[in-house]
Design a protein around this motif. Structure first.
Motif, PDB file in Angstrom:
ATOM      1  N   ALA A   4       0.832  -1.206   0.000  1.00 54.37           N
ATOM      2  CA  ALA A   4       0.000   0.000   0.000  1.00 54.37           C
ATOM      3  C   ALA A   4       0.868   1.258   0.000  1.00 54.37           C
ATOM      4  O   ALA A   4       0.559   2.241  -0.680  1.00 54.37           O
ATOM      5  N   ARG A   5       1.939   1.225   0.780  1.00 52.30           N
ATOM      6  CA  ARG A   5       2.837   2.386   0.807  1.00 52.30           C
ATOM      7  C   ARG A   5       3.502   2.594  -0.545  1.00 52.30           C
ATOM      8  O   ARG A   5       3.686   3.728  -0.990  1.00 52.30           O
ATOM      9  N   PHE A   6       3.852   1.482  -1.207  1.00 53.80           N
ATOM     10  CA  PHE A   6       4.475   1.604  -2.524  1.00 53.80           C
ATOM     11  C   PHE A   6       3.497   2.204  -3.527  1.00 53.80           C
ATOM     12  O   PHE A   6       3.850   3.108  -4.290  1.00 53.80           O
ATOM     13  N   MET A   7       2.241   1.725  -3.502  1.00 53.14           N
ATOM     14  CA  MET A   7       1.251   2.274  -4.422  1.00 53.14           C
ATOM     15  C   MET A   7       0.965   3.733  -4.109  1.00 53.14           C
ATOM     16  O   MET A   7       0.746   4.545  -5.013  1.00 53.14           O
ATOM     17  N   GLY A   8       0.967   4.093  -2.816  1.00 55.91           N
ATOM     18  CA  GLY A   8       0.749   5.491  -2.461  1.00 55.91           C
ATOM     19  C   GLY A   8       1.885   6.380  -2.904  1.00 55.91           C
ATOM     20  O   GLY A   8       1.667   7.544  -3.261  1.00 55.91           O
ATOM     21  N   SER A   9       3.109   5.839  -2.914  1.00 57.16           N
ATOM     22  CA  SER A   9       4.261   6.641  -3.339  1.00 57.16           C
ATOM     23  C   SER A   9       4.217   6.953  -4.828  1.00 57.16           C
ATOM     24  O   SER A   9       4.884   7.889  -5.280  1.00 57.16           O
TER      25      SER A   9
END
Length: 321
Positions: free
Chosen positions: A209-214
């Motif tokens: 999720a953090r990767f997609m948010g980045s």
């Protein structure tokens, strides 16, 4: 099990909402919407209304209890069921009887597989059932051990066989890294390589999720219309807010704790002979496919790559169906 844990959390929230949230909202509406001649005070009516709704919500114990019983029964069944094991280095398949604990090991090339489809008509319409099956010949007892697995469609059933065959014949997804991870320059961690759901799954999902948010960071010079046109998300200070809200509503790590517990309880200890059979062999001792199988694989691969047909039609074209 993670998905089942999330469904359990939803049922608990429904019972809680019916017992407490719904009566509070109803009482607020009665107080606000009552005409002036009717003097209703929130504290005077909330107690009785909550008591009535809480009594009704107690009936949720029955479906929630049945759901929990189903989850525990599934874990208990798995705790008594041995998995079918495929040894690519030995090119053998191992089946262990759940009752007698007898070990049956057969050559990979003698395994027979099929996809069955049945159809029935009810008052609600036509129903179709799909089954993926395998037959393991037991030469010692002159019998065949059948392994049947229900599937949602014939595509899923064929996909099950394709994944098994791909593992035994090509070794893909075993010896080669995920192409997407290679493209992104990422190295899988030990947790990401675990073949089951557990507490590590939560961290993997949060990392994803953090990767997609980045991906929505940057591009500050673009307008809102340009960001939408080029596939960027809307600017936000907390892009993962809904991800965290959903995890809080499912009681944070509770589903993952259930999955971790189910994994530890969900499989019996393999017999010593099977554990020894499962040990890796040096490459020079790996079994080789027969010339007949190599020829058949080449025919199927040629038909799929050059003619662009699917696996079933490729087998028919090669005279193997």
């Amino acid at each position: 099990m993670v998905e089942l844990g999330k469904r359990l959390a939803i049922q608990i929230w429904l019972a809680f909402a019916l017992a407490f949230i719904a009566p509070v909202l109803i009482c607020l509406w009665l107080v606000i919407a009552s005409p002036p001649e009717i003097d209703r005070k929130f504290l005077d009516i909330i107690g009785n209304v909550v008591q009535v709704f809480a009594t009704g919500a107690s009936l949720f114990i029955i479906p929630i209890g049945a759901f929990i019983y189903g989850m525990l029964s599934n874990v208990r069944t798995l705790a008594k069921s041995y998995p079918v094991r495929f040894n690519r280095q030995r090119r053998e398949v191992c089946y262990i009887d759940d009752t007698t604990h007898r070990v049956l090991i057969v050559p990979w090339e003698s395994v027979v597989a099929w996809v069955a489809r049945s159809q029935g008509v009810t008052g609600y319409g036509a129903l179709r059932d799909y089954t993926f099956g395998m037959g393991l010949e037991d030469e010692e007892h002159d019998t065949v051990q059948f392994i049947l697995m229900a599937q949602p469609s014939d595509v899923h059933a064929l996909g099950m066989w394709a994944s098994i065959r791909n593992y035994m014949e090509e070794g893909e997804l075993v010896d080669t890294p995920n192409p997407m991870l290679v493209l992104l320059g990422l190295t899988p961690t030990e947790d990401e390589l675990k073949p089951y759901e557990g507490l590590h799954t939560f961290e993997i999902e949060r990392k994803g999720a953090r990767f997609m948010g980045s991906l929505d960071d940057g591009a500050e010079d673009l307008t809102a219309e340009q960001r939408h046109r080029y596939g960027y998300g809307k600017r936000t200070r907390w892009p993962l807010r809904w991800w965290y809200v959903r995890r809080v509503l499912t009681f944070w790590k509770m589903p993952y704790l259930i999955a971790e517990w189910a994994h530890r309880k969900g499989r019996p200890t393999l017999p010593d002979s099977v554990q020894a059979w499962s040990q890796p062999l040096p490459p020079e001792q790996w079994a080789k496919p027969s010339p007949a199988l190599q020829k058949a694989n080449a025919l199927v691969k040629h038909a799929m790559d050059k003619k662009g047909i699917n696996f079933v039609d490729a087998c028919k074209a090669a005279g193997l169906h």
